[in-house]
Design a protein around this motif. Structure first.
Motif, short mmCIF file in Angstrom:
data_model
loop_
_atom_site.label_atom_id
_atom_site.label_comp_id
_atom_site.label_asym_id
_atom_site.label_seq_id
_atom_site.Cartn_x
_atom_site.Cartn_y
_atom_site.Cartn_z
N THR A 112 -31.64 -2.60 5.83
CA THR A 112 -31.71 -4.11 5.55
C THR A 112 -32.94 -4.26 6.22
O THR A 112 -33.67 -4.33 7.02
CB THR A 112 -30.52 -4.78 6.36
OG1 THR A 112 -30.42 -5.90 5.81
CG2 THR A 112 -30.58 -4.67 7.88
N SER A 113 -33.73 -5.76 5.34
CA SER A 113 -34.71 -6.40 5.65
C SER A 113 -35.92 -5.18 5.60
O SER A 113 -36.57 -5.02 6.58
CB SER A 113 -34.59 -7.02 6.87
OG SER A 113 -35.91 -7.79 7.00
N VAL A 114 -35.82 -4.69 4.42
CA VAL A 114 -36.61 -3.62 4.06
C VAL A 114 -38.12 -3.80 3.72
O VAL A 114 -38.35 -4.71 2.87
CB VAL A 114 -36.20 -2.33 3.21
CG1 VAL A 114 -37.08 -1.03 3.24
CG2 VAL A 114 -34.81 -2.12 3.62
N ARG A 115 -39.31 -3.49 4.23
CA ARG A 115 -40.94 -3.90 3.87
C ARG A 115 -41.11 -2.98 2.63
O ARG A 115 -40.61 -1.77 2.45
CB ARG A 115 -41.67 -3.54 5.11
CG ARG A 115 -41.38 -4.37 6.19
CD ARG A 115 -42.04 -3.77 7.43
NE ARG A 115 -43.46 -3.48 6.99
CZ ARG A 115 -44.53 -3.29 7.82
NH1 ARG A 115 -44.41 -4.53 8.89
NH2 ARG A 115 -45.65 -3.21 7.60
N ASN A 116 -42.11 -3.50 1.98
CA ASN A 116 -42.64 -2.75 1.04
C ASN A 116 -43.26 -1.23 1.12
O ASN A 116 -43.07 -0.30 0.54
CB ASN A 116 -43.72 -3.40 0.02
CG ASN A 116 -43.08 -4.64 -0.63
OD1 ASN A 116 -41.67 -4.85 -0.90
ND2 ASN A 116 -43.68 -5.62 -1.37
N ASP A 117 -44.03 -1.26 2.37
CA ASP A 117 -44.49 -0.11 2.68
C ASP A 117 -43.33 0.89 3.17
O ASP A 117 -43.51 2.21 3.09
CB ASP A 117 -45.63 -0.29 3.76
CG ASP A 117 -45.12 -0.84 5.23
OD1 ASP A 117 -43.97 -1.42 5.07
OD2 ASP A 117 -45.87 -0.77 6.06
N GLU A 118 -42.43 0.56 3.75
CA GLU A 118 -41.29 1.34 3.84
C GLU A 118 -40.62 1.67 2.54
O GLU A 118 -40.28 3.03 2.67
CB GLU A 118 -39.98 0.32 4.84
CG GLU A 118 -40.43 0.19 6.16
CD GLU A 118 -39.70 -0.67 7.01
OE1 GLU A 118 -39.55 -0.63 8.40
OE2 GLU A 118 -38.87 -1.38 6.37
N LEU A 119 -40.37 1.03 1.58
CA LEU A 119 -39.92 1.40 0.40
C LEU A 119 -40.86 2.44 -0.17
O LEU A 119 -40.67 3.54 -0.65
CB LEU A 119 -39.77 0.20 -0.65
CG LEU A 119 -38.77 -0.80 -0.25
CD1 LEU A 119 -38.99 -2.07 -1.38
CD2 LEU A 119 -37.42 -0.18 -0.58
N ASP A 120 -42.04 2.19 -0.02
CA ASP A 120 -43.31 3.16 -0.48
C ASP A 120 -43.02 4.58 0.39
O ASP A 120 -42.92 5.56 -0.32
CB ASP A 120 -44.34 2.64 0.00
CG ASP A 120 -45.54 3.14 -0.81
OD1 ASP A 120 -45.42 3.20 -2.19
OD2 ASP A 120 -46.52 3.66 -0.27
N PHE A 121 -42.66 4.47 1.63
CA PHE A 121 -42.45 5.65 2.13
C PHE A 121 -41.23 6.52 1.84
O PHE A 121 -41.10 7.63 1.44
CB PHE A 121 -42.20 5.28 3.75
CG PHE A 121 -41.86 6.40 4.77
CD1 PHE A 121 -42.59 7.34 5.06
CD2 PHE A 121 -40.47 6.72 4.96
CE1 PHE A 121 -42.25 8.55 6.03
CE2 PHE A 121 -39.94 7.67 5.80
CZ PHE A 121 -40.82 8.56 6.23
#
Ligand code: LLP
Length: 431
Positions: A112-121
């Motif tokens: 939840t509240s996920v960052r773009n670089d986390e999505l990238d990972f």
């Protein structure tokens, strides 16, 4: 009262506690206190009990172990060997699960509240993503359109042992509300997603079957609507974790048979009625698998008797087990080297932190307790070490895995040097 173990892997041998055939006195002589100890056999047994109970009613089941309850590498490896799938909530949990040998397609990321670089990972690691908001979905498809995607639904029915752990309902930050669910699937479908799952998680520490059923009815109805309006077929339906365990002696456990029979009875009848095909029935428990497999051993260093209270001062506080302070949670505590002695005094068990709230138990009956005695805090395998901190600059403790009379150190005790790890002085303060 003489300690009678609620589980056979915890034994009273001549007044001393043994876990999976290993004396806790021997363990603490060797590894010192505080010390987390986990029973491998009990973890496997909990997993298998749940799996077998579910399999009695439906063939296509998956158990996603919710890693947040305990991310020790050894625990993850045991559950990977048992055939578990994995529920991860952060890139860190994905990283650890991959290290433990989980295949990416068996990992479901529910952040939840996920960052773009986390999505990238997540895209790079190739795990399955369970989206928590339309915002997250839109940002994800700009980075990459995955072949498979799941949507976390807020069924607006929540439950749990404390308000902090209720994860559905009108005030909840989690999931997508019914009104927006179809829209989320539509966006994903139009972007080119081919395979779909649907998910909910209503809360944690639930001991009755009813809330699970009410929320499952809702999720199935929502799935029906998505199926009808968008023609989507679900490959899996995840009904979340939250299966509670008793913490107090004599507290009634969740009736696993009733849970399995009613949940799968409902599931089977509704997938037929709603033309949902034959999706996998998934659950994602954390606590149920590891909670009662773990204990925290702590040494009595001080007995303090005031005109008002008797305190047992121990060397573990909310730095190592925060649940009593954070949720007012009850953990049963026993004097691990005096199991045959009758309870004759009432004490508070106090940790070493400089906070009045650092109390692990209040007004508990114990036998006469002496400095040097060893306390065992039960049901510490879930949300124990994972929620620990170095507060008051206390290095975290070690962790041991036991099995059939054998033991192994699975996490080293931190040292004072570890308190410095990563810290630097700015050059203007170096002199
Ligand atoms: N799935 C999701 C999306 C979750 O958020 C959680 C827990 C679980 C599964 C696993 O729930 P379980 O089966 O373990 O109840 N620290 C609290 C519990 C927080 C649970 C948060 N989410 C405690 O110590 O009681």
């Amino acid at each position: 009262m003489v300690f009678i173990s609620p589980h056979k892997f915890l034994e009273n041998r001549d007044g001393t506690l043994y876990i999976d055939g290993v004396s806790v006195v021997e363990l603490t002589d060797k590894f010192d206190t505080p010390l987390y100890v986990l029973s491998e056999n009990r973890i496997r047994e909990n997993f298998r009990n749940l799996r077998d109970a579910l399999l009695k009613h439906y063939d296509k089941i998956r158990i996603y172990y919710s890693a947040k309850a305990n991310t020790s590498l050894a625990v993850l490896r045991i559950l990977r060997d048992e055939g578990a799938y994995l529920d991860a909530v952060s890139p860190g949990e994905v990283f650890l699960a991959l290290k433990a040998g989980f295949q990416p397609e068996k990992i479901l990321f529910t952040g939840t509240s996920v960052r773009n670089d986390e999505l990238d990972f997540l895209v790079r690691t190739n795990v399955v993503i369970n989206i928590d908001s339309i915002s997250q979905l839109k940002r994800l498809i700009k980075i990459h359109v995955p072949e498979i995607l799941s949507v976390r639904v807020n069924p607006e029915i929540g439950a749990g042992h404390h308000e902090h752990v209720i994860t559905a309902g009108r005030n909840s930050k989690f999931g997508i509300c019914e009104a927006d669910v179809a829209k989320a699937y539509e966006i994903a479908k139009e972007a080119g997603v081919k395979r779909f799952g649907i998910h909910m998680h209503i809360g944690s520490g639930i001991l009755s079957v009813e809330p699970f059923i009410l929320a499952a009815e809702k999720l199935l109805e929502i799935a029906h609507h998505v199926r009808r309006s968008l023609g989507i077929k679900f490959e899996f339906m995840d009904f979340g974790g939250g299966l509670g365990v008793p913490y107090r002696l004599g507290e009634k456990p969740l009736n696993l048979e009733e849970y399995s029979e009613r949940m799968l009875g409902l599931f089977r009848s509704k997938i037929r009625e709603y033309d949902l095909g034959e999706p996998f029935f998934c659950v994602e428990p954390g606590r149920y698998i590891v909670c009662d497999a773990g204990i925290l051993l702590t040494r009595v260093n001080t007995i303090k008797i005031t005109p008002f209270k008797k305190f047992i001062g121990v060397d573990a506080g909310f730095n190592l087990l925060v649940r009593p302070v954070m949720y007012g949670a009850y953990h049963h505590i026993i004097v691990a080297n005096r199991l045959n002695q009758p309870e004759e005094e009432v004490y508070d068990v106090a940790g070493p932190l400089c906070e009045s709230g650092d109390i692990l138990a209040r007004d508990r009956p114990f036998p006469g307790v002496y400095e040097g005695d060893l306390l065992a805090i039960l049901n510490a395998g879930a949300y124990g070490f994972v929620m620990s901190s170095q507060y008051n600059s206390r290095p975290r403790c070690a962790e041991i895995l036991v099995k059939d009379g054998r033991y192994s150190l699975i996490r080293e005790r931190e040292s004072l040097e570890d308190l410095l790890r990563g810290q630097r002085l700015p050059e203007w303060l170096e002199h």
